[in-house]
Write a protein that holds these residues in place. Structure first.
Motif, mmCIF file in Angstrom:
data_model
loop_
_atom_site.group_PDB
_atom_site.id
_atom_site.type_symbol
_atom_site.label_atom_id
_atom_site.label_comp_id
_atom_site.label_asym_id
_atom_site.label_seq_id
_atom_site.Cartn_x
_atom_site.Cartn_y
_atom_site.Cartn_z
ATOM 1 N N ARG A 65 0.654 -1.255 -0.016
ATOM 2 C CA ARG A 65 0.094 0.094 0.052
ATOM 3 C C ARG A 65 0.735 1.300 -0.085
ATOM 4 N N LEU A 66 0.425 2.401 -0.737
ATOM 5 C CA LEU A 66 0.937 3.497 -0.731
ATOM 6 C C LEU A 66 0.185 4.569 0.014
ATOM 7 N N LEU A 67 0.689 5.078 1.128
ATOM 8 C CA LEU A 67 -0.061 6.181 1.758
ATOM 9 C C LEU A 67 0.272 7.561 1.560
ATOM 10 N N GLY A 103 -0.194 16.887 9.338
ATOM 11 C CA GLY A 103 -0.653 16.326 10.683
ATOM 12 C C GLY A 103 -0.837 14.968 10.695
ATOM 13 N N PHE A 104 -0.389 13.946 9.575
ATOM 14 C CA PHE A 104 -0.707 12.581 9.478
ATOM 15 C C PHE A 104 -2.010 12.066 9.504
ATOM 16 N N ARG A 105 -2.718 13.150 8.789
ATOM 17 C CA ARG A 105 -4.120 12.373 8.684
ATOM 18 C C ARG A 105 -4.063 11.811 7.006
ATOM 19 N N LEU A 106 -4.918 10.552 6.837
ATOM 20 C CA LEU A 106 -4.532 9.943 5.582
ATOM 21 C C LEU A 106 -5.498 10.609 4.733
ATOM 22 N N LEU A 107 -4.842 10.909 3.461
ATOM 23 C CA LEU A 107 -5.291 11.856 2.422
ATOM 24 C C LEU A 107 -5.789 10.873 1.035
ATOM 25 N N HIS A 108 -4.743 9.854 0.825
ATOM 26 C CA HIS A 108 -4.829 8.975 -0.267
ATOM 27 C C HIS A 108 -4.115 7.673 0.120
ATOM 28 N N GLU A 109 -4.937 6.556 -0.258
ATOM 29 C CA GLU A 109 -4.497 5.120 -0.108
ATOM 30 C C GLU A 109 -4.549 4.359 -1.217
ATOM 31 N N PHE A 110 -3.243 3.439 -1.909
ATOM 32 C CA PHE A 110 -3.618 3.197 -3.034
ATOM 33 C C PHE A 110 -3.045 1.599 -2.558
ATOM 34 N N GLU A 125 1.066 16.535 -5.762
ATOM 35 C CA GLU A 125 0.004 16.015 -6.613
ATOM 36 C C GLU A 125 0.469 14.632 -7.254
ATOM 37 N N ARG A 126 1.636 14.468 -7.274
ATOM 38 C CA ARG A 126 2.164 12.988 -7.914
ATOM 39 C C ARG A 126 3.066 12.307 -7.274
ATOM 40 N N ILE A 127 3.041 11.093 -7.482
ATOM 41 C CA ILE A 127 4.013 10.256 -6.768
ATOM 42 C C ILE A 127 4.709 9.411 -7.919
ATOM 43 N N ALA A 128 6.045 9.350 -7.546
ATOM 44 C CA ALA A 128 7.011 8.613 -8.653
ATOM 45 C C ALA A 128 7.460 7.401 -8.031
ATOM 46 N N LEU A 129 7.331 6.207 -8.526
ATOM 47 C CA LEU A 129 7.662 4.853 -7.757
ATOM 48 C C LEU A 129 7.837 3.868 -8.911
ATOM 49 N N GLY A 155 -5.389 8.693 -9.467
ATOM 50 C CA GLY A 155 -5.116 7.369 -9.540
ATOM 51 C C GLY A 155 -4.513 6.884 -10.880
ATOM 52 N N SER A 156 -4.393 7.675 -11.836
ATOM 53 C CA SER A 156 -3.931 7.455 -13.058
ATOM 54 C C SER A 156 -2.399 7.103 -12.998
ATOM 55 N N ARG A 157 -1.799 6.132 -13.758
ATOM 56 C CA ARG A 157 -0.458 5.721 -13.600
ATOM 57 C C ARG A 157 0.122 5.951 -14.967
ATOM 58 N N GLN A 158 1.277 6.778 -15.308
ATOM 59 C CA GLN A 158 1.908 6.820 -16.699
ATOM 60 C C GLN A 158 3.364 6.275 -16.559
#
Length: 194
Positions: A117-119, A124-131, A147-151, A166-169
């Motif tokens: 899982r990506l968190l 403040g450590f409040r969850l915004l997104h989980e994938f 706004e973007r995560i590279a992985l 949630g789109s991935r390129q």
């Protein structure tokens, strides 16, 4: 964390950011943060393996790393931030068989992985997104705008995930084995190893 009296030999530079030097020892044992202006050194932790891929956040507020708990049945991991101003470590997840090195955006949003899982949390450590990524990723990076995560994807290619959709390129064109993505400060370019 932040134990001034702990003794470790951390003489291998890991990361230099602003006036902070992050060092580790043999087999990535321990993390020591040195303020090169004041000369003050702080032992962040002493465990083996913590120095691998650890770094100082771009805003010089945190040391991003993961720590390990070695048990007879195996090793557990935890994503961690060392708050430089407060001199204390903050865990981002519970002990897990797999955890990644966190990444911090300038606005304070934090990205890290636990298992598959990506968190993404706010400052403040409040969850915004989980994938659910479908596989574990150790190194993620969050863009400057948050706004973007590279992985890595499951084929060891670099993917940019847009948090709002949630789109991935896929952005790499190699035969796999790509790792260590880092956004340029403006977020328009991406550096990674191929």
């Amino acid at each position: 964390a932040g134990k001034a009296d702990a003794v470790i030999r951390a003489d291998t530079p890991v990361y230099l950011s602003g006036h902070y030097l992050l060092t580790t020892g043999d087999r990535h044992t321990g993390l020591v943060l040195t303020d090169t202006v004041s000369g003050k050194s702080t032992v962040i932790c002493t465990e083996r393996g913590v120095g691998c891929y650890a770094f100082v956040s771009a805003d010089n507020r945190f040391v991003c790393y993961k720590t390990f708990q070695r048990l007879p049945a195996g090793v557990l991991q935890k994503s961690m931030l060392f708050d430089i101003a407060k001199g204390e470590s903050v865990p981002l997840n519970d002990w897990s068989p797999l955890a990644g090195i966190p990444s911090v955006a300038p606005d304070g949003r934090i990205a890290c992985t636990t298992g598959n899982r990506l968190l993404v949390t706010d400052q403040g450590f409040r969850l915004l997104h989980e994938f659910d990524l479908g596989h574990h990723v150790d190194l993620v990076t969050i863009s400057a705008d948050g706004e973007r995560i590279a992985l890595n994807d499951g084929k060891e290619q670099i993917v940019v995930l847009t948090l709002s959709t949630g789109s991935r390129q896929v952005v790499s064109k190699g035969d796999g084995n790509c790792f260590g993505p880092q956004f340029a400060p403006g977020g328009e370019r991406l550096l990674f190893c191929d």
